[in-house]
Write an enzyme that holds these catalytic residues in place. Structure first.
Site, PDB file in Angstrom:
ATOM      1  CG  MET A  11      -2.921  12.914  22.386  1.00 42.87           C
ATOM      2  SD  MET A  11      -2.825  12.051  20.794  1.00 42.87           S
ATOM      3  CE  MET A  11      -4.495  11.501  20.575  1.00 42.87           C
ATOM      4  CG  ASP A  30      -4.547  24.142  27.937  1.00 40.72           C
ATOM      5  OD1 ASP A  30      -4.142  24.511  29.067  1.00 40.72           O
ATOM      6  OD2 ASP A  30      -4.103  23.156  27.350  1.00 40.72           O
ATOM      7  CG  HIS A 137      -7.324   5.880  22.930  1.00 43.69           C
ATOM      8  ND1 HIS A 137      -6.636   4.789  22.426  1.00 43.69           N
ATOM      9  CD2 HIS A 137      -6.378   6.753  23.333  1.00 43.69           C
ATOM     10  CE1 HIS A 137      -5.346   5.011  22.532  1.00 43.69           C
ATOM     11  NE2 HIS A 137      -5.158   6.200  23.066  1.00 43.69           N
TER      12      HIS A 137
END
Length: 177
Positions: A11, A30, A137
């Site tokens: 995603m 990340d 979203h």
């Protein structure tokens, strides 16, 4: 616009591709360096496939790739106008990340979650300025799926909602509030 994406999984990487394709400067964050390398490699393959299919050329591929920087320190997102979190569906982890993130970004930065199941109001409660928190979203795969839900909470300001809707619309997505 500077966009920070938190989480380089499917995603997060897909959202980064969408934002970078639209001309935003993206920092894909990340904590896992191997995950960042995997995301970079996956984007290379996706863009090569788009070239093969005649959807983009090498110049466009290079432009998109040039718009994404891979970072492993949350502080690197400090210059973001918009951040979108796409990590594990765990409220406590999201709240911890949002609270830390808020200490680095400007007061005007929108802090969004890609969650599909957790309460945006609960996530926003971890912030000193919850009015800037919203749900954005994307559906999987983000680059292909047109619909994006924009989910304001009770705390979300009208300005945050309006900026979020405008941004996602500018990314050539269909927005459902």
């Amino acid at each position: 616009m500077n966009v920070g994406i938190i989480g380089s999984g499917t995603m997060g990487s897909g959202i980064a591709q969408v934002a970078a394709t639209s001309g935003c400067k993206v920092k894909l964050y990340d904590t896992n360096q191997a995950a960042l390398e995997k995301a970079k490699s996956a984007l290379e393959k996706i863009l090569n496939r788009l070239i093969e299919k005649g959807h983009i050329d090498k110049t466009e591929k290079n432009r998109i790739q040039g718009n994404i920087q891979y970072v492993d320190n949350l502080k690197n997102l400090a210059d973001s106008n918009l951040t979108i979190e796409a990590i594990i569906e765990n409220l406590d982890i999201k709240k911890k990340v949002f609270s830390e993130l808020e200490s680095y970004v400007s007061n005007d930065c929108i802090i969004a979650s890609n969650t599909s199941s957790l309460s945006i109001a609960s996530i926003a409660s971890s912030l000193k300025k919850p009015k800037r928190c919203i749900g954005i979203h994307f559906f999987n795969p983000a680059p292909l799926m047109q619909l994006v839900e924009v989910i304001p909470s009770i705390q979300t300001s009208k300005e945050t909602l309006d900026k979020s809707v405008t941004t996602i619309s500018n990314w050539k997505k269909t927005v459902a509030v």
